[in-house]
Motif scaffolding. Structure first.
Motif, PDB file in Angstrom:
ATOM      1  N   ALA A   1      -1.355  -2.278  -5.114  1.00  0.00           N
ATOM      2  CA  ALA A   1      -2.265  -3.237  -4.777  1.00  0.00           C
ATOM      3  C   ALA A   1      -2.479  -3.950  -5.954  1.00  0.00           C
ATOM      4  O   ALA A   1      -2.412  -3.822  -6.953  1.00  0.00           O
ATOM      5  CB  ALA A   1      -3.436  -2.650  -4.514  1.00  0.00           C
TER       6      ALA A   1
ATOM      7  N   ARG B   1      -3.731   1.620  -3.813  1.00  0.00           N
ATOM      8  CA  ARG B   1      -2.525   1.011  -2.939  1.00  0.00           C
ATOM      9  C   ARG B   1      -3.296   0.068  -1.800  1.00  0.00           C
ATOM     10  O   ARG B   1      -4.292   0.052  -1.715  1.00  0.00           O
ATOM     11  CB  ARG B   1      -1.990   2.361  -2.077  1.00  0.00           C
ATOM     12  CG  ARG B   1      -1.673   3.553  -3.226  1.00  0.00           C
ATOM     13  CD  ARG B   1      -0.024   3.488  -3.227  1.00  0.00           C
ATOM     14  NE  ARG B   1       0.321   3.825  -4.443  1.00  0.00           N
ATOM     15  CZ  ARG B   1       1.479   3.337  -5.075  1.00  0.00           C
ATOM     16  NH1 ARG B   1       2.112   2.367  -4.660  1.00  0.00           N
ATOM     17  NH2 ARG B   1       1.736   4.147  -6.308  1.00  0.00           N
ATOM     18  N   CYS B   2      -2.152  -0.789  -1.482  1.00  0.00           N
ATOM     19  CA  CYS B   2      -2.545  -1.824  -0.448  1.00  0.00           C
ATOM     20  C   CYS B   2      -3.001  -0.989   0.831  1.00  0.00           C
ATOM     21  O   CYS B   2      -2.153   0.131   1.209  1.00  0.00           O
ATOM     22  CB  CYS B   2      -1.248  -2.512  -0.306  1.00  0.00           C
ATOM     23  SG  CYS B   2      -1.477  -3.590   1.375  1.00  0.00           S
ATOM     24  N   ARG B   3      -4.019  -1.199   1.395  1.00  0.00           N
ATOM     25  CA  ARG B   3      -4.519  -0.754   2.818  1.00  0.00           C
ATOM     26  C   ARG B   3      -3.606  -0.719   3.896  1.00  0.00           C
ATOM     27  O   ARG B   3      -3.405  -0.001   4.710  1.00  0.00           O
ATOM     28  CB  ARG B   3      -5.832  -1.530   3.210  1.00  0.00           C
ATOM     29  CG  ARG B   3      -6.442  -1.176   4.497  1.00  0.00           C
ATOM     30  CD  ARG B   3      -7.091   0.026   4.572  1.00  0.00           C
ATOM     31  NE  ARG B   3      -8.540  -0.180   3.683  1.00  0.00           N
ATOM     32  CZ  ARG B   3      -9.526  -0.472   4.465  1.00  0.00           C
ATOM     33  NH1 ARG B   3      -9.562  -0.961   5.747  1.00  0.00           N
ATOM     34  NH2 ARG B   3     -10.638  -0.885   3.819  1.00  0.00           N
TER      35      ARG B   3
ATOM     36  N   TRP C   1      -8.486  -2.965  -0.794  1.00  0.00           N
ATOM     37  CA  TRP C   1      -7.344  -3.197  -1.703  1.00  0.00           C
ATOM     38  C   TRP C   1      -6.069  -3.642  -1.027  1.00  0.00           C
ATOM     39  O   TRP C   1      -5.688  -3.406   0.161  1.00  0.00           O
ATOM     40  CB  TRP C   1      -6.733  -2.010  -2.719  1.00  0.00           C
ATOM     41  CG  TRP C   1      -7.598  -1.561  -3.743  1.00  0.00           C
ATOM     42  CD1 TRP C   1      -8.884  -0.655  -3.590  1.00  0.00           C
ATOM     43  CD2 TRP C   1      -7.737  -2.172  -4.865  1.00  0.00           C
ATOM     44  NE1 TRP C   1      -9.616  -0.671  -4.495  1.00  0.00           N
ATOM     45  CE2 TRP C   1      -9.148  -1.390  -5.649  1.00  0.00           C
ATOM     46  CE3 TRP C   1      -7.232  -3.105  -5.852  1.00  0.00           C
ATOM     47  CZ2 TRP C   1      -9.280  -1.562  -6.811  1.00  0.00           C
ATOM     48  CZ3 TRP C   1      -7.619  -3.290  -7.093  1.00  0.00           C
ATOM     49  CH2 TRP C   1      -8.697  -2.528  -7.487  1.00  0.00           C
ATOM     50  N   LEU C   2      -5.374  -5.116  -1.681  1.00  0.00           N
ATOM     51  CA  LEU C   2      -4.018  -5.537  -0.747  1.00  0.00           C
ATOM     52  C   LEU C   2      -3.201  -5.477  -1.936  1.00  0.00           C
ATOM     53  O   LEU C   2      -3.587  -6.099  -3.095  1.00  0.00           O
ATOM     54  CB  LEU C   2      -4.696  -6.644  -0.217  1.00  0.00           C
ATOM     55  CG  LEU C   2      -5.465  -6.449   1.067  1.00  0.00           C
ATOM     56  CD1 LEU C   2      -5.949  -8.056   1.510  1.00  0.00           C
ATOM     57  CD2 LEU C   2      -4.822  -5.724   2.130  1.00  0.00           C
ATOM     58  N   CYS C   3      -1.895  -5.662  -1.383  1.00  0.00           N
ATOM     59  CA  CYS C   3      -0.682  -6.063  -2.414  1.00  0.00           C
ATOM     60  C   CYS C   3      -0.604  -7.580  -2.375  1.00  0.00           C
ATOM     61  O   CYS C   3      -1.297  -7.967  -1.306  1.00  0.00           O
ATOM     62  CB  CYS C   3       0.416  -5.500  -1.717  1.00  0.00           C
ATOM     63  SG  CYS C   3       0.983  -6.065  -0.229  1.00  0.00           S
TER      64      CYS C   3
ATOM     65  N   ARG D   1      -8.921  -6.304  -5.029  1.00  0.00           N
ATOM     66  CA  ARG D   1      -9.633  -5.659  -3.915  1.00  0.00           C
ATOM     67  C   ARG D   1     -10.570  -6.770  -3.639  1.00  0.00           C
ATOM     68  O   ARG D   1     -10.980  -7.514  -4.123  1.00  0.00           O
ATOM     69  CB  ARG D   1     -10.629  -4.788  -4.910  1.00  0.00           C
ATOM     70  CG  ARG D   1     -11.608  -4.081  -3.977  1.00  0.00           C
ATOM     71  CD  ARG D   1     -12.269  -3.275  -4.833  1.00  0.00           C
ATOM     72  NE  ARG D   1     -13.473  -2.388  -3.525  1.00  0.00           N
ATOM     73  CZ  ARG D   1     -14.441  -2.454  -3.381  1.00  0.00           C
ATOM     74  NH1 ARG D   1     -14.878  -3.743  -3.944  1.00  0.00           N
ATOM     75  NH2 ARG D   1     -15.474  -2.052  -2.735  1.00  0.00           N
TER      76      ARG D   1
END
Ligand code: AMP
Ligand code: FES
Ligand code: ZN
Ligand code: ZN
Length: 321
Positions: A12, A4-6, A22-24, A15
């Motif tokens: 996400a 999942r996005c942080r 992690w980001l989307c 990474r």
């Protein structure tokens, strides 16, 4: 379970090794804008009101740099335009130029293309054939740096931006230490300051961005680029060995690489611009009587390519006005 996005908790896509998060796709773009903005501030790369000429090769790193700078330009009050040099190296150059043209449309920044054959009367393969003492990439480097600097000076830009990433700069630094030479160490810094009327600043906004990030960015921000490889690219040299090693460090110890490079920047030899002479043919700054660009082009053409280049740039002045 997918990562999942942080920031927002959506699924996400990447990474970030350095930040271990992690980001989307949306937050990847926001993260890179912030990271490049911090690099600009930390190393004083650009100020409000500056005009920056962004060198785009058609590859993913410089395409990412252009996309990120285009988004930052209005927020920070600087102006950005693109420059692509068409080297005339067969299909590689055709694909690279097409990618740069697509990029310009996608990110809405004006592009000046300088095709060497048209601008100076010889393409890179012809220059390489007549210059035996330098490697093809060294000849190419001299020509690209010269064209970029002259274009920036003549067209009123304060800086030239190149897409070297953290791995590129760390590879230059290591090469400088291994071969005990200053030139790669000088190249391993986020900014080589200019000298009024002779050199514009040469800046590297991706100095603290890795290639995992640029690869993800071009994919998710739908940035056009090509992975075409130049036929002169060396297959196995010390440079390639060093790069492989640095890429492994980036993968396994990303924050170590950033902190190592901050130490390198603090100790790097300062670019020596003062006291340079002028080329007796074209007037460009040089430490020899005739500059490397005039020597290379004179050997291939019987005369320096500098006057023709100046004329070409004059004719194209309105493209980036
Ligand atoms: P390279 O030396 O090929 O690794 O390229 C380093 C940087 O120089 C790229 O990230 C671009 O910013 C710039 N560059 C390389 N080739 C070109 C080109 N043909 N036209 C404009 N910029 C280029
Ligand atoms: Fe410079 Fe191929 S791109 S030698
Ligand atoms: Zn997100
Ligand atoms: Zn010269």
């Amino acid at each position: 379970m997918p990562a999942r996005c942080r920031v927002c908790g959506k699924s996400a896509v990447v990474r970030i090794p350095y930040a271990r998060m992690w980001l989307c796709s949306d937050h990847l773009t926001a993260y890179l804008g912030k990271r490049v903005g911090e690099t600009i501030d930390r190393y004083h790369l650009l100020s409000g009101g500056d005009r920056v000429l962004v060198m785009v090769s058609g590859g993913k790193d410089s395409a990412s740099m252009a996309g990120i700078l285009s988004a930052l330009a209005s927020k920070r009050g600087f102006e950005a335009a693109l420059l692509h040099i068409d080297l005339g190296v067969g299909e590689f150059s055709a694909l690279s130029r097409a990618a740069a043209e697509e990029l310009s449309k996608r990110i809405n920044l004006p592009l000046l293309v300088v095709p060497l054959r048209e601008a100076i009367g010889a393409d890179l393969p012809r220059l390489i054939k007549s210059v035996r003492r330098r490697s093809p990439c060294a000849t190419c480097g001299v020509v690209k740096r010269y064209v970029a600097n002259v274009a920036a000076l003549r067209l009123g830009f304060d800086a030239v931006a190149v897409g070297h990433t953290l791995v590129d700069l760390a590879s230059f630094a290591l090469k400088g230490y291994i071969t005990r030479s200053e030139e790669p160490l000088e190249a391993a810094t986020p900014k080589n300051p200019g000298l009024s009327g002779l050199f514009v600043d040469r800046i590297k906004p991706l100095a603290e961005v890795g290639e995992v990030e640029t690869r993800a960015y071009v994919k998710y921000a739908e940035i056009p680029w090509t992975d075409a490889v130049c036929e002169y690219k060396p297959v196995r040299t010390i440079d390639v060995e060093i790069r492989d090693f640095v890429s492994k460090l980036e993968r396994d110890y990303p924050s170590l690489l950033v902190s190592m490079m901050r130490g390198v920047y603090a100790r790097a030899p300062k670019t020596q611009r003062e006291g340079v002479g002028k080329c007796s043919v074209c007037g460009a700054p040089t430490n020899t009587d005739v500059c490397a660009f005039c020597r290379i082009t004179s050997r291939a053409l019987g005369e320096s390519g500098a006057p023709a280049l100046h004329e070409f740039l004059e004719e194209k002045r309105e493209v980036l006005a």
